[in-house]
Write a protein that holds these residues in place. Structure first.
Motif, PDB file in Angstrom:
ATOM      1  N   LYS A 281      10.373   1.200   3.464  1.00 34.96           N
ATOM      2  CA  LYS A 281      10.095   2.459   2.768  1.00 34.96           C
ATOM      3  C   LYS A 281      11.371   3.249   2.482  1.00 34.96           C
ATOM      4  O   LYS A 281      11.463   3.946   1.471  1.00 34.96           O
TER       5      LYS A 281
ATOM      6  N   GLU B 149       1.895   9.831  -3.258  1.00 29.89           N
ATOM      7  CA  GLU B 149       0.857  10.075  -2.250  1.00 29.89           C
ATOM      8  C   GLU B 149       0.037  11.318  -2.608  1.00 29.89           C
ATOM      9  O   GLU B 149      -1.183  11.345  -2.438  1.00 29.89           O
TER      10      GLU B 149
ATOM     11  N   ASN C 209       5.028   5.469   0.954  1.00 29.23           N
ATOM     12  CA  ASN C 209       5.496   6.762   1.440  1.00 29.23           C
ATOM     13  C   ASN C 209       6.319   7.530   0.395  1.00 29.23           C
ATOM     14  O   ASN C 209       7.215   8.308   0.741  1.00 29.23           O
TER      15      ASN C 209
ATOM     16  N   HIS D  66       1.632   3.169  -2.046  1.00 30.94           N
ATOM     17  CA  HIS D  66       1.509   3.223  -0.577  1.00 30.94           C
ATOM     18  C   HIS D  66       2.817   2.859   0.141  1.00 30.94           C
ATOM     19  O   HIS D  66       2.842   2.091   1.104  1.00 30.94           O
TER      20      HIS D  66
ATOM     21  N   ASN E 222      12.512   4.498  -1.240  1.00 26.61           N
ATOM     22  CA  ASN E 222      12.760   5.905  -1.555  1.00 26.61           C
ATOM     23  C   ASN E 222      14.172   6.130  -2.082  1.00 26.61           C
ATOM     24  O   ASN E 222      14.401   7.009  -2.920  1.00 26.61           O
TER      25      ASN E 222
ATOM     26  N   ASN F  96       6.409  10.472  -1.701  1.00 28.35           N
ATOM     27  CA  ASN F  96       5.692  11.732  -1.527  1.00 28.35           C
ATOM     28  C   ASN F  96       4.864  12.125  -2.753  1.00 28.35           C
ATOM     29  O   ASN F  96       3.673  12.442  -2.650  1.00 28.35           O
TER      30      ASN F  96
END
Length: 431
Positions: free
Chosen positions: A133, A265, A260, A258, A137, A262
C-alpha cells in the motif's frame, strides 16, 4: 441450437419435443451419461437451461437488439402490432416492463478527441501483486502532483452494487464536494462505475472546469470508453456530453481498488451508502443489463422446475446439488481428471451407472444382486461396502469411513473424485 431459435418459441409441443430429444441426446453423450438419467439432471450437470428456456432467451435477445438499435421491427414490437401467434408476441408480453425501458444505441462512430485514458497505473514501476500500500500511495502522489501541475481538476469516482441496489459517487476534494446517486434497478457493477463517471463529468461542466482528471478503480469502464464502437448507451452519453461541452480535455486514470487510497475509499463508502444519502435516479437498461435481467428471471423459472423434479426423480443428485449451478463441476480450475474419468464421476453423481441395479431397472439384467454379497448392487454398495473390493478399499480411508456418496460429497466436495477414480481403476471397474 440457438440459431434462428426465436422462430421456435411458439412451435407445437410435438416439434419442441423433437428439438429437446436432439439436445438431450447430445448433452448426455458429451457428459458420458446413460439413457436412464433424468433429463433435468442432464441439464443441471451441464449447467445449461433446457431447450424451451434457451429458445425463450434467444427470442428475448433478438427483441432487445431490435429495440436498442432502432431496427424496423421495433415500431411493430412497441406498438403491440405483433400477431398473437408469433414467438415475439409471447416473449414481449412476458418481459414488457424490461423491453419498455431499453436505451436506444447511437450507431454512429463517436470521436474521442477530448478524452485520454490511462489503464496502466503501475507502468514500469512494479506489478500490482508486488506492490504494498505504501508503494501504491507513492505512485498515486506522483500522479496527482503531475496532474495538478498541468492544471487538471481531480475527481475520484466509484460504483457499488449492494443488496441489488446500485450506488455511484464522486468526490472533488478541492471544493469539498461529495455526490452520490442510487437506483433500485439490478445492474452490472460496470454500469454503476460508468454512472459515477458520467455524473462527475456533468459536475465538471456545471463548474465550468476546462481540464479534469477522473480517477476510477474500474478498468472495465475505461476499456468501454476507449471502445469507439461501444454499444453501451452510458458510454455514448458520456462521450456526447464531453464533446458538446466547453471542456478542453478530460483524462480518465485507473487506480487500484482497496489499497488504502484515501480518496478512493471515501468514494467507495459514499457509493455503498448512496441509497441513504444520495439522489435517486432512473437508468434505462443497457443491452447487457437487460439480457442479464431476463436471463436471471428465466433461470429462476428453471430452478423452480428443477427443485420440483428432484423431489421425484434424481433425489440423490438433488441432495448433492439442491440448486442450479453456473458452471459444471469439471470446469473448475482444480479439476485434474481426464475426460474418461470425468464421465465416470458424472454417472456416479447421477446415480445411474453400469451397476446391476441400474441395468436391471433398464431391463438389461434380470437380477440386481451382488454375486459376492447377495445384496442389491448399486453404486454405494460397490464404492463403500462390497466385500469383493475390501482389500483395495483398505488403501482408501476416505471410502472406509463413509457409507454413501452423499455423505462423502457433502464433507469433501470435489476433492473426493480423484480417490474414487483411483479406487475404480485398481478394482478394474468402470461404473
Amino acid at each position: 441450437m440457438d440459431y434462428a431459435a426465436s422462430t421456435f418459441a411458439k412451435i407445437p409441443k410435438s416439434a419442441l419435443q423433437k428439438l429437446s430429444i436432439c439436445s438431450n441426446t447430445n448433452l448426455r453423450r458429451c457428459l458420458g451419461l446413460i439413457r436412464s438419467t433424468p433429463t433435468h439432471v442432464i441439464y443441471h450437470m451441464a449447467a445449461e437451461m433446457p431447450t424451451s428456456y434457451r429458445i425463450e432467451m434467444a427470442t428475448a435477445k433478438e427483441i432487445i437488439k431490435c429495440i436498442a438499435y432502432n431496427l424496423p421491427m421495433k415500431k411493430i414490437i412497441i406498438t403491440d402490432k405483433l400477431s398473437k401467434n408469433t414467438s415475439y408476441y409471447k416473449i414481449y408480453q412476458k418481459y414488457k416492463l424490461i423491453f419498455y425501458n431499453i436505451a436506444t444505441i447511437n450507431t454512429k462512430k463517436q470521436s474521442l478527441r477530448k478524452i485520454v485514458t490511462d489503464d496502466n497505473f503501475f507502468k514500469n514501476t512494479a506489478k500490482n501483486k508486488e506492490c504494498n500500500k505504501n508503494i501504491i500511495n507513492t505512485i498515486l502522489k506522483e500522479k496527482i502532483h503531475l496532474l495538478e501541475s498541468q492544471q487538471f481538476e481531480l475527481i475520484f469516482t466509484d460504483g457499488s452494487i449492494k443488496d441489488n441496489i446500485m450506488g455511484a459517487a464522486f468526490i472533488h476534494e478541492k471544493s469539498n464536494t461529495t455526490k452520490s446517486f442510487y437506483s433500485n434497478k439490478k445492474v452490472a457493477s460496470m454500469t454503476a462505475e460508468l454512472i459515477a463517471i458520467q455524473k462527475a463529468v456533468e459536475f465538471a461542466i456545471i463548474q465550468n472546469f476546462k481540464k479534469i482528471a477522473i480517477l476510477t478503480d474500474s478498468l472495465s469502464s475505461i476499456f468501454a470508453i476507449k471502445n469507439e464502437e461501444s454499444n453501451n448507451h452510458i458510454v455514448q452519453e458520456i462521450i456526447e456530453i464531453i464533446n458538446a461541452s466547453n471542456l478542453d480535455k478530460i483524462e480518465i486514470h485507473y487506480i487500484p481498488a482497496h489499497k488504502n487510497i484515501n480518496q478512493n475509499e471515501k468514494a467507495d463508502e459514499a457509493a455503498k451508502n448512496a441509497n441513504q444519502n444520495g439522489e435517486r435516479i432512473r437508468i434505462p437498461w443497457t443491452i447487457k443489463d437487460a439480457i442479464k435481467e431476463i436471463e436471471n428471471k428465466i433461470r429462476k423459472e428453471w430452478e423452480t422446475e428443477y427443485k420440483g423434479k428432484i423431489t421425484n426423480k434424481g433425489k440423490d443428485y438433488g441432495q448433492i446439488y439442491p440448486e442450479i449451478i453456473k458452471k459444471p463441476w469439471f470446469q473448475k480450475k482444480n479439476t485434474k481428471l481426464e475426460s474418461r474419468d470425468i464421465k465416470v464421476i458424472n454417472r456416479i453423481l447421477s446415480n445411474h451407472t453400469f451397476c446391476k441395479d441400474t441395468l436391471n431397472k433398464m431391463n438389461i439384467y434380470d437380477d440386481n444382486s451382488c454375486e459376492t454379497c447377495n445384496t442389491i448392487e448399486n453404486t454405494n454398495h460397490i464404492l463403500f461396502h462390497c466385500n469383493k473390493y475390501a482389500n483395495i478399499r483398505s488403501k482408501y480411508p476416505l471410502l472406509q469411513n463413509h457409507t454413501t456418496l452423499i455423505d462423502i460429497q457433502k464433507k469433501y466436495g470435489d476433492k473426493m473424485y480423484n480417490t474414487i477414480t483411483s479406487f475404480l481403476k485398481q478394482c478394474k471397474l468402470e461404473l
